[in-house]
Motif scaffolding. Sequence first.
Motif, short mmCIF file in Angstrom:
data_model
loop_
_atom_site.label_atom_id
_atom_site.label_comp_id
_atom_site.label_asym_id
_atom_site.label_seq_id
_atom_site.Cartn_x
_atom_site.Cartn_y
_atom_site.Cartn_z
N TYR A 318 70.66 19.42 9.54
CA TYR A 318 69.63 19.88 8.61
C TYR A 318 70.07 21.15 7.90
CZ TYR A 318 66.44 16.43 10.49
OH TYR A 318 65.85 15.25 10.85
N LEU A 319 69.78 21.18 6.61
CA LEU A 319 70.03 22.36 5.81
C LEU A 319 68.70 23.08 5.62
CD1 LEU A 319 72.33 23.77 4.11
CD2 LEU A 319 71.33 22.64 2.14
N VAL A 320 68.61 24.31 6.12
CA VAL A 320 67.40 25.11 6.00
C VAL A 320 67.62 26.14 4.90
CG1 VAL A 320 65.83 26.71 7.16
CG2 VAL A 320 66.83 24.79 8.43
N ARG A 321 66.81 26.08 3.88
CA ARG A 321 66.94 27.01 2.74
C ARG A 321 65.74 27.95 2.74
NH1 ARG A 321 68.84 24.90 -2.99
NH2 ARG A 321 70.76 25.04 -1.77
N LEU A 322 66.02 29.25 2.84
CA LEU A 322 64.99 30.28 2.84
C LEU A 322 65.05 31.05 1.53
CD1 LEU A 322 65.40 31.63 6.49
CD2 LEU A 322 63.94 29.77 5.68
N HIS A 323 63.91 31.21 0.89
CA HIS A 323 63.82 31.92 -0.38
C HIS A 323 63.21 33.29 -0.16
CE1 HIS A 323 64.69 28.34 -2.92
NE2 HIS A 323 64.15 27.69 -1.91
N PHE A 324 63.88 34.33 -0.71
CA PHE A 324 63.45 35.71 -0.51
C PHE A 324 63.32 36.43 -1.85
CE2 PHE A 324 66.02 34.59 3.24
CZ PHE A 324 65.11 34.83 4.26
N CYS A 325 62.41 37.37 -1.89
CA CYS A 325 62.30 38.30 -3.01
C CYS A 325 61.59 39.55 -2.51
CB CYS A 325 61.54 37.66 -4.18
SG CYS A 325 61.48 38.70 -5.65
N GLU A 326 62.28 40.66 -2.52
CA GLU A 326 61.68 41.92 -2.06
C GLU A 326 60.66 42.40 -3.09
OE1 GLU A 326 60.14 44.32 -0.21
OE2 GLU A 326 61.95 43.86 0.97
N ILE A 386 64.97 44.15 17.53
CA ILE A 386 64.55 45.06 18.60
C ILE A 386 65.30 46.38 18.55
CG2 ILE A 386 63.87 43.20 20.14
CD1 ILE A 386 66.53 43.47 21.54
N ALA A 387 66.42 46.43 17.81
CA ALA A 387 67.18 47.68 17.72
C ALA A 387 66.61 48.63 16.68
CB ALA A 387 68.64 47.39 17.39
N LEU A 388 65.62 48.15 15.88
CA LEU A 388 65.08 48.95 14.79
C LEU A 388 63.67 49.42 15.12
CD1 LEU A 388 66.18 46.66 11.84
CD2 LEU A 388 67.35 48.68 12.70
N GLY A 389 63.24 50.44 14.45
CA GLY A 389 61.89 50.93 14.60
C GLY A 389 60.90 49.98 13.97
N SER A 390 59.64 50.03 14.44
CA SER A 390 58.64 49.08 13.93
C SER A 390 58.39 49.23 12.45
CB SER A 390 57.32 49.26 14.70
OG SER A 390 56.83 50.57 14.52
N SER A 391 58.55 50.43 11.91
CA SER A 391 58.31 50.62 10.48
C SER A 391 59.37 49.95 9.63
CB SER A 391 58.27 52.12 10.15
OG SER A 391 59.53 52.72 10.44
N GLU A 392 60.49 49.57 10.22
CA GLU A 392 61.58 48.95 9.46
C GLU A 392 61.74 47.47 9.75
OE1 GLU A 392 64.50 51.59 11.23
OE2 GLU A 392 64.87 52.47 9.27
N SER A 393 60.86 46.90 10.57
CA SER A 393 61.12 45.56 11.09
C SER A 393 60.22 44.48 10.49
CB SER A 393 60.96 45.56 12.61
OG SER A 393 59.64 45.91 12.96
N ASP A 394 59.38 44.81 9.52
CA ASP A 394 58.51 43.79 8.95
C ASP A 394 59.32 42.75 8.20
OD1 ASP A 394 56.42 45.26 9.90
OD2 ASP A 394 56.04 46.30 8.00
N ALA A 395 59.10 41.48 8.55
CA ALA A 395 59.82 40.39 7.90
C ALA A 395 59.08 39.94 6.65
CB ALA A 395 59.98 39.22 8.87
N LEU A 396 59.79 39.25 5.77
CA LEU A 396 59.21 38.75 4.53
C LEU A 396 59.87 37.42 4.19
CD1 LEU A 396 57.56 39.01 1.85
CD2 LEU A 396 59.51 40.26 0.92
N LEU A 397 59.06 36.44 3.77
CA LEU A 397 59.58 35.15 3.34
C LEU A 397 58.75 34.67 2.15
CD1 LEU A 397 61.64 32.87 3.92
CD2 LEU A 397 59.89 31.78 5.34
N ASN A 398 59.42 34.11 1.16
CA ASN A 398 58.73 33.66 -0.06
C ASN A 398 58.67 32.14 -0.19
OD1 ASN A 398 60.32 36.32 -0.62
ND2 ASN A 398 58.56 36.40 -1.98
N GLY A 399 59.69 31.46 0.28
CA GLY A 399 59.72 30.00 0.17
C GLY A 399 60.60 29.40 1.24
N LEU A 400 60.42 28.10 1.49
CA LEU A 400 61.16 27.47 2.58
C LEU A 400 61.36 25.99 2.25
CD1 LEU A 400 60.41 27.97 6.35
CD2 LEU A 400 60.78 25.69 5.44
#
Length: 833
Positions: A318-326, A386-400
């Motif tokens: 399976y090819l999983v394509r994740l779309h991102f935009c900050e 887990i190596a990062l602080g909570s303020s830097e660890s928020d994930a983001l996803l736009n499309g899948l």
Amino acid sequence: MVKDTVYNLGLIYVVILCINFGYGEAIVNTFLINCGTNGSVTIDGRIWIGDMEPNNNVTFSSGIVVTNSSYNGDSSFSMLYTTARIFTDSLNYTFIGARGNYILRLHFYPISFQNYDINKSFFSVEANGVKLLSKFNVPGEISLRKSHLQGSDNSSSLILIDEYFLNNDIETLVIHFVPDEGLFGYVNAIEIVPVVDSLFVETVNKVGSGSSSSTGSSLNLGKRGIQTMYRLNVGGSEIKPDDDDLWRNWKVDTGYMLTSNAGFEIKNKSRVDYASDNNTIAAPLMVYETGRSTSNADVLEKRFNMSWKFVVDPGFDYLVRLHFCELEFDQPSQRSFRIYINNRTAADNFDILSHAGGKNRGYHQDYLDSVPAKIDTIWIQLGPDIALGSSESDALLNGLEIFKLSQNGNLAHIEDYGPLELKKSSKNLILWVGAGSGLAIIAILISITVFLCFRKRRGRNKPSDVKTWRPLFLNGSLVNSTANAKGTVRNVNPSSLATGGSSRHFTLTEIKSATNNFDESLLLGVGGFGKVYKGELEEGITVAIKRANPQSEQGLKEFQTEVEMLSRLRHRHLVSMIGFCEEHNEMILVYEYMANGTLRGHLIGNDITPLKWKQRLEICIGAARGLHYLHTGSERGIIHRDVKTTNILLDENLVAKMADFGLSKTGPSLEHTHVSTAVKGSFGYLDPEYFRRQQLTEKSDVYSFGVVLFEALCARPVINPSLPKDQINLAEWAMRWQRQRSLKTIIDPHLKGEMSEECLEKFGEIAEKCLGDEGKSRPTMGEVLWHLESLLQIHESWIRDMAGEDEEGGGGGDSFSSNRGGPARIEDVVESV
């Protein structure tokens, strides 16, 4: 003859032109074919040409033209889905001038045409040697895909569109349809859209490898058939095909999330564009304008994953394509997170801004993963590093997007459609589960086997050697469902536990202490979810503790449903959930203890004193009250979906309470009449209408309750293959006697002399109405409850009359005598009070 010769010369001329232009400059054709007609129809600005129109660069070899006016979907598509081409022999569609990269879409709408039963349609499809479908049944596939959703699906759409990517290096494209032996197939429309730029590259990040791996010689994406499995606009609304250059449909993602509140939706505050090195046809800009982030203050624990679950065909790449935009940060390293695919790290320290080259720039990343033969799920999870602080660890996803890659020229996976699947014998016999229409014993046994296999496949989410529940870690959903507004779990006062207070979050240590480390001597029973133990809490309260078995046919979804339902349902006739435990990969539910077990145990148990008629009547009334509350106690109501005597529990005073809400569904919204969902329930209790149409309503519970009424009256199993064939199915057998007004012939011998003729007659009428063939002809649970309560008053009045007549030497009134000889004894009648 002359006309055919001219037409063939024209086709040859088109082929010559294509060859002269060469591959790089091939004529680019779009084919929009409306099957089974000689007319054209315009939909969303595109013209769909009838397959029988002349000079359309399309030929076909066989088939029957059929039409049907019962289409009830979007009216703008009616002309496309009210016609079809049915084939009982192989059918070839040949497209001239289709060299290059193409998207192929096959359109199906499950309507029975004339004398063709759509449930008996099974067929296969190939395109230029790549097998696309095998033993394919449209209604079964629609039901199966709806059942894959994590949440409720009230969509009434029955349109099925399968999408494939093909690289065609010759001038013709041949789509080959083949029906299963003795059956038929059909197709409503065929769509072939050229892809000028390449959508896929030959270098893909392989999950678990830690680096990019070449796919040129080993995987060769450009030469393999590709099927679109899922395409989601994460955090945004549905994107319709007319808003996409390639006419793709982007669905919303909430139905596939483990918990929809794991992330909140965000939108861009300025114009979004593509990253400089990003393929601009990979997704429309609308995908990148919205997204979902894990920064959610409403959850208990911020350091958890957003999780999406997808059911796929086992044994494929399976090819999983994740779309991102900050959309929020404008400096690198302000957002960095991990990406997990099937519990393995696909990327760590993932920084969207660095990959895309700036804020508000759309970018996609591909990952390759192989799904073993015994696994049928893909989990996509984004969460903190887990190596990062909570303020830097928020994930983001736009499309899948998830694409299946062919194996040795094959994309087809033979699905088990459960009850819909045609079981071929010399007579092409179809076995309808739950219909019970007088089949022989061997037919019933085969039906049971088919149904169990269908249920087993639904639970095939984990490899056989996996002994832990994953991915349950770090998700706050289960705790959050019983948390207060601040996300803190509320422990309850011990005195309120048994009376339905707030749900308590137990530790595993508390559970082990309550059950003496799951001592088998405390075992109360075993069900599809796992084992149930009798336990005692530190407060001295006796409880029932249900412990999930990782190899059971039920799992995380049922666990969540049970917690969510019982956390907000409180009623005297519903079993109360005291709490739950999800520690150390365990899934455990804690209920109030029901000292007298199940209703079934009292009806069929060998060592239990038979219930008196009044007791049975009161138990049925209690269960009806519980179901009536479910159906009416909230805005949309709740459908239990598994009403049976083993799910009616009795406390120390024989008060009935409904239990087991793992299969329950929220009822339809006001604009819908039903919930479209896969058939689930228990053999013998299933509503035949729900079974046939996969449309769940509150009347499905009413049908199952009607079976319970007959079971309470006759005290025998609902399905007993050891009996003569006309007695195997309790519902059918009892209904035959009821229609003859001779129910007294088959009632439990222990009840002879315990009720009046009037009481039995009215009770039979209530059960008969519950078992109506159509839901609209059945009463509501409120109406059933009213009639049962009236019947109890009639019975109590009869008992008083009987007692008075006995004192006067009057005898047995209008009761019927026991087969064991003699009239009913007054002692028995008085005792039943």
